[in-house]
Design a protein around this motif. Structure first.
Motif, short mmCIF file in Angstrom:
data_model
loop_
_atom_site.label_atom_id
_atom_site.label_comp_id
_atom_site.label_asym_id
_atom_site.label_seq_id
_atom_site.Cartn_x
_atom_site.Cartn_y
_atom_site.Cartn_z
N ALA A 163 151.80 78.14 -33.33
CA ALA A 163 153.03 78.55 -32.29
C ALA A 163 153.00 80.04 -32.09
CB ALA A 163 154.23 78.13 -33.09
N LEU A 164 152.75 80.93 -32.65
CA LEU A 164 152.50 82.34 -32.47
C LEU A 164 151.73 82.64 -31.34
CD1 LEU A 164 152.95 84.27 -35.86
CD2 LEU A 164 154.64 84.06 -34.23
N LEU A 165 150.49 81.95 -31.47
CA LEU A 165 149.44 82.18 -30.60
C LEU A 165 149.56 81.34 -29.36
CD1 LEU A 165 146.61 82.84 -33.20
CD2 LEU A 165 147.91 84.61 -31.74
N TRP A 166 150.23 80.43 -29.20
CA TRP A 166 150.36 79.29 -28.22
C TRP A 166 149.96 79.88 -26.92
CZ3 TRP A 166 149.25 74.50 -27.90
CH2 TRP A 166 149.83 73.63 -26.66
N PRO A 167 150.76 80.87 -26.30
CA PRO A 167 150.73 81.17 -24.86
C PRO A 167 149.53 81.68 -24.49
CG PRO A 167 152.67 81.97 -25.90
CD PRO A 167 151.92 81.52 -27.03
N TRP A 168 148.78 82.39 -25.70
CA TRP A 168 147.23 83.08 -25.28
C TRP A 168 146.28 82.04 -25.41
CZ3 TRP A 168 149.60 86.97 -23.21
CH2 TRP A 168 150.92 87.29 -23.60
N PHE A 169 146.34 81.00 -25.91
CA PHE A 169 145.14 80.11 -25.75
C PHE A 169 144.65 79.84 -24.36
CE2 PHE A 169 146.70 78.25 -29.81
CZ PHE A 169 145.74 78.72 -30.68
N PRO A 170 143.17 79.87 -24.33
CA PRO A 170 142.86 79.90 -22.72
C PRO A 170 143.24 78.72 -21.96
CG PRO A 170 141.07 79.71 -24.42
CD PRO A 170 142.36 79.95 -25.34
N PHE A 171 143.35 77.41 -22.77
CA PHE A 171 143.60 76.35 -22.18
C PHE A 171 145.15 76.21 -21.62
CE2 PHE A 171 143.92 75.18 -26.34
CZ PHE A 171 144.93 74.54 -26.59
N VAL A 172 146.03 77.11 -22.01
CA VAL A 172 147.32 76.69 -22.12
C VAL A 172 147.64 77.39 -20.75
CG1 VAL A 172 149.54 77.60 -23.15
CG2 VAL A 172 147.84 76.67 -24.57
N ASP A 173 148.23 76.53 -19.99
CA ASP A 173 148.85 77.11 -18.58
C ASP A 173 150.47 77.13 -18.62
OD1 ASP A 173 149.58 74.54 -18.74
OD2 ASP A 173 148.31 73.89 -16.98
N ASP A 175 155.88 75.78 -21.02
CA ASP A 175 157.05 75.20 -20.86
C ASP A 175 157.32 74.04 -21.69
OD1 ASP A 175 159.00 76.38 -19.02
OD2 ASP A 175 157.83 75.47 -17.18
N LEU A 176 156.13 73.44 -22.03
CA LEU A 176 156.43 72.11 -22.92
C LEU A 176 156.50 72.81 -24.44
CD1 LEU A 176 155.84 69.35 -23.69
CD2 LEU A 176 153.59 69.45 -23.79
N GLY A 177 156.08 73.79 -24.74
CA GLY A 177 156.28 74.79 -26.01
C GLY A 177 157.74 74.76 -26.11
N ILE A 178 158.22 75.44 -25.20
CA ILE A 178 159.57 75.83 -25.08
C ILE A 178 160.58 74.70 -25.24
CG2 ILE A 178 161.55 76.69 -23.92
CD1 ILE A 178 159.57 78.59 -22.21
N LEU A 179 160.09 73.67 -24.65
CA LEU A 179 160.95 72.39 -24.77
C LEU A 179 160.93 71.66 -26.35
CD1 LEU A 179 162.75 70.60 -22.92
CD2 LEU A 179 160.48 69.13 -22.85
N VAL A 180 159.63 71.86 -26.65
CA VAL A 180 159.56 71.30 -28.30
C VAL A 180 160.36 72.05 -29.23
CG1 VAL A 180 157.86 70.84 -29.95
CG2 VAL A 180 157.42 70.23 -27.77
N LEU A 181 159.97 73.36 -29.14
CA LEU A 181 160.84 74.40 -29.84
C LEU A 181 162.28 74.34 -29.84
CD1 LEU A 181 158.60 77.61 -29.59
CD2 LEU A 181 159.04 76.52 -31.55
N THR A 182 162.94 73.98 -28.63
CA THR A 182 164.13 73.81 -28.43
C THR A 182 164.75 72.63 -29.28
OG1 THR A 182 163.94 74.63 -26.05
CG2 THR A 182 166.34 73.59 -26.96
N TYR A 183 163.92 71.38 -29.18
CA TYR A 183 164.23 70.52 -29.87
C TYR A 183 164.00 70.43 -31.30
CZ TYR A 183 165.44 67.28 -26.19
OH TYR A 183 165.83 66.60 -25.11
#
Lengths: 283, 437
Positions: free
Chosen positions: B116-126, B131-139
């Motif tokens: 979760a901490l590194l999620w935005p920096w993974f090369p495949f993450v656009d 946005d999906l991560g934000i949604l999942v974290l909200t839930y």
């Protein structure tokens, strides 16, 4: 005569048209085990629930003395009877917190003290350690009772996993962890085998002698009642029919009549209550 | 003996076949209207009544559906009966199962946190995946908040989204009318939501289980309908727009060339990703705070009283625990976290309307808590990733994604009927006891 710790005066409890308890008065003294007996439907549990705040009596007074303060129980909110008036109880069908550990069950019983020590849990939330001392004291008290009921090695398992007899003892220990002045036991020996019920008798006597707590118990097992109680109150059809030490109760004609029906026509010597009532109650 | 056993297993196979056949038969009336007909444009029946369309019968599809159901049912019943016979022979297979789970669980938390901490920096993450991560974290945050009410205190709340809505609207209204920043509005929104939690708590103090569920359901709807109809304040169904975006300690994520912006302050090229990533870390921190507080409270007297209340309210009363205050704190703290999540939602969307706070949201949050295993913090994370992540990943399948959602729920209920993670750690232990492991 000494000053009673609990005084029940002219207690009346009506459920609609049914009068379950009709004008019952009795006293409970500090250093005594008092048994409340009577045939099925005599109103024992109703009296019990009035004392412990689960019913609000239709009329009458129940006064509990804690130190030099008195509390009128019929006016107190249910949970304050344990909190302020220092009356703890157990239940006929055991009511532990089954999915919490044995130790947690005993810690929850000391909730009010821990809440006060931890500033309603706020200190703990802010990372202050003020409550830790109170908590370790609570654990010490719990350990003390776990040692008495021989469950210290099982302290961290779920309470629901304990065998039935141990659950009964744990429920009594949990009630004692509230540091009560009066402990009310609702059929503590129900479903226990002979050795378990002798352990129970030992525990109840220990509570009277060492914890300095009065005991009020409802019990059907006359063997237990006669062996441990110092004082017996007999109810029948909602009214008190006898009140005295066990030896006198055993010979009381009204009591024998209540348990065995019209029996005095035989004219013979009254049978001993402990033998007869056991037969009468075993069906 | 072996002949007898063989005979029995043969008989079992027959029973399985019969069972599968019966299931297929039951599915026939379902499959026929769903797969059996197709509306085709034109066709020979193209008259006024059918508006130029006609119905085509597709027996072949129905047959395929029945075969799939027959084989699937056969497989499930064979597998479960095999598992059953193993259970009878092998000693305590359940403990083996939980042991294999418990060997993973210690690594699960730190592992997921690291990702979760590194999620935005993974090369495949656009952008879409962030946005999906934000949604999942909200839930996840909402699930953790509801876990206090449902999982710990055992109060079945079907209107949790109401507090989410209160948080979102309080944030939006305060920010729009009083010109306060996100960080000033956030605690206010939490306090408002907590107040609504207490407001709901009072009338339902005596209710439990189903009755409580019905009242909370009604409460959720009342809030939504009030938001819809109180047009003067909430702008009704049109919603509130132009809600201020969060700033990075006073630095806005804008590219209007006026004043100091986030990118000009740090000397970066402007991209809209900055704001997305900032929002991602914002919700991550909020969610972690929720988790930290919940985990902490569980070890404190209030948290223990919540759990005791869940187990047996009458016993609590007999121990002198005040059920009213205990329930109200659970409602208030649970609602407060929903309020925080709500204000995050408002600032992220910059637009809110009552549409976003329908009953289905409450149902999804509750599903996350229940599927995760009531009271389990890690379970909420897994269930939220599973439910929200899966439905979003299957978005391309369009109408079939609800099918995948349903299938996932059924699968969890078959294999882990009490939720994904059910092991409960005691909140306090005795130091010198024998460890049963």
């Amino acid at each position: 005569m000494k000053n009673p710790i609990l005084r029940v005066e002219n207690l009346i409890m009506r459920f609609g048209g049914l009068v379950a308890v009709d004008d019952v008065s009795f006293n409970i003294f500090e250093d005594r085990i008092t048994a409340l007996i009577g045939p099925n439907g005599a109103g024992k549990t109703t009296v019990f629930n009035c004392v412990t705040g689960f019913y609000r009596p239709s009329a009458g007074q129940i006064t509990m003395r804690v130190g030099d303060r008195t509390h009128r129980l019929e006016k107190l909110e249910g949970f304050k009877i344990a909190q302020k008036a220092k009356i703890a109880r157990t239940f006929q069908n055991i009511r532990l917190f089954p999915r919490m550990s044995v130790l947690e069950n005993l810690i929850i019983a000391q909730h009010n003290e821990l809440m006060r020590a931890s500033g309603f849990s706020l200190y703990g939330l802010l990372g202050l350690s003020g409550h830790l001392k109170a908590e370790s004291n609570a654990v010490k008290l719990a350990e003390n009772w776990l040692n008495k009921i021989n469950l210290i090695d099982l302290a961290d398992i779920e309470a629901g996993e304990l065998p039935y007899g141990s659950q009964r003892l744990l429920e009594i220990a949990r009630a004692m962890c509230t540091k009560p002045k009066l402990l009310c036991l609702d059929e503590p020996a129900a479903g226990l085998n002979a050795s378990e019920s002798s352990d129970l008798a030992k525990l109840i006597k220990d509570i009277r002698d060492r914890a300095k707590c009065a005991v009020l118990l409802i019990e059907h097992d006359m063997g237990v009642v006669m062996k441990i109680s110092d004082h017996v109150i007999v109810l029948d059809h909602g009214a008190k029919i006898a009140d005295g030490p066990p030896v006198a109760i055993k010979k009381n004609r009204a009591v024998i009549k209540a348990y065995l029906g019209e029996d005095d026509e035989n004219g013979g010597s009254p049978p001993s209550i402990s033998a007869c009532s056991r037969n009468a109650l075993e069906n | 003996m072996s002949a007898g056993q063989k005979n029995r297993s043969d008989k079992n196979l027959g029973a399985h076949l019969r069972d599968a056949g019966l299931t297929a038969l039951i599915c026939l009336p379902l499959a026929f209207p769903m797969f059996g007909f197709q509306l085709v444009p034109g066709g020979e029946g193209g008259n006024v009544k059918t508006f130029g369309t006609s119905v085509e019968l597709r027996f072949f599809w129905v047959i395929i559906a029945l075969i799939v159901i027959f084989l699937g049912r056969l497989l499930i019943s064979l597998l479960s009966s095999k598992a059953f016979s193993k259970q009878v022979v092998g000693a305590q297979p359940r403990s083996v199962n939980t042991q294999s789970m418990s060997s993973i669980t210690p690594w699960l938390g730190p592992g997921i946190l690291g990702v979760a901490l590194l999620w935005p920096w993974f090369p495949f993450v656009d952008r879409w995946l962030v946005d999906l991560g934000i949604l999942v974290l909200t839930y996840i945050m909402l699930g953790w908040g509801l876990n206090i009410v449902v999982g710990l205190a055992g109060l079945l709340d079907l209107g949790y989204v109401a507090f989410y809505a209160v948080g979102a609207y309080s944030y939006a209204l305060i920010a729009l009318n009083f010109d306060l920043t996100f960080w000033q509005c956030l605690p206010l929104a939490g306090i408002f939501a907590a107040m609504f939690g207490i407001l709901l708590g009072f009338p339902v103090l005596r209710l439990r289980g189903d009755y409580l569920a019905i009242v909370t359901l009604g409460f959720g709807e009342i809030i939504r309908i009030v938001l819809l109809n109180w047009s003067d304040l909430t702008n009704g169904p049109d919603g509130l727009s132009g809600i201020p975006r969060p700033t990075f300690f006073g630095l806005p994520f804008k590219n209007d060339g006026s004043g100091t912006n986030f990118h000009s302050f740090f000397g970066l090229e402007y991209t809209s990703m900055h704001r997305i990533i900032f929002l991602y870390y914002l919700i991550l921190v909020l969610a972690l705070i929720t988790n930290f507080v919940t985990e902490r409270i569980r070890l404190l007297p209030v948290g223990r009283a919540w759990e005791a209340l869940r187990e047996d309210e009458i016993a609590c009363r007999s121990l002198g625990i005040n059920p009213r205050n205990t329930k109200l704190t659970a409602f208030a703290i649970g609602a407060m976290f929903a309020g925080f999540a709500g204000s995050f939602f408002a600032t992220r969307q910059a637009f809110i309307s009552p549409e976003s706070f329908t009953f289905i949201e409450s149902a999804i949050i509750l599903a996350i808590v229940v599927l995760g295993g009531m009271g389990s913090q890690m379970g909420v994370v897994l269930a939220a990733i599973f439910l929200i992540g899966m439905t979003e990943l299957f978005r391309e399948l369009e109408q079939f994604r609800m099918l995948a959602f349903g299938a996932g729920m059924v699968a969890i209920m078959i294999w882990r009927p009490r939720g994904l993670l059910t092991k409960r750690k005691p909140s306090i232990r005795i130091a010198h006891t024998v460890d049963f492991k």
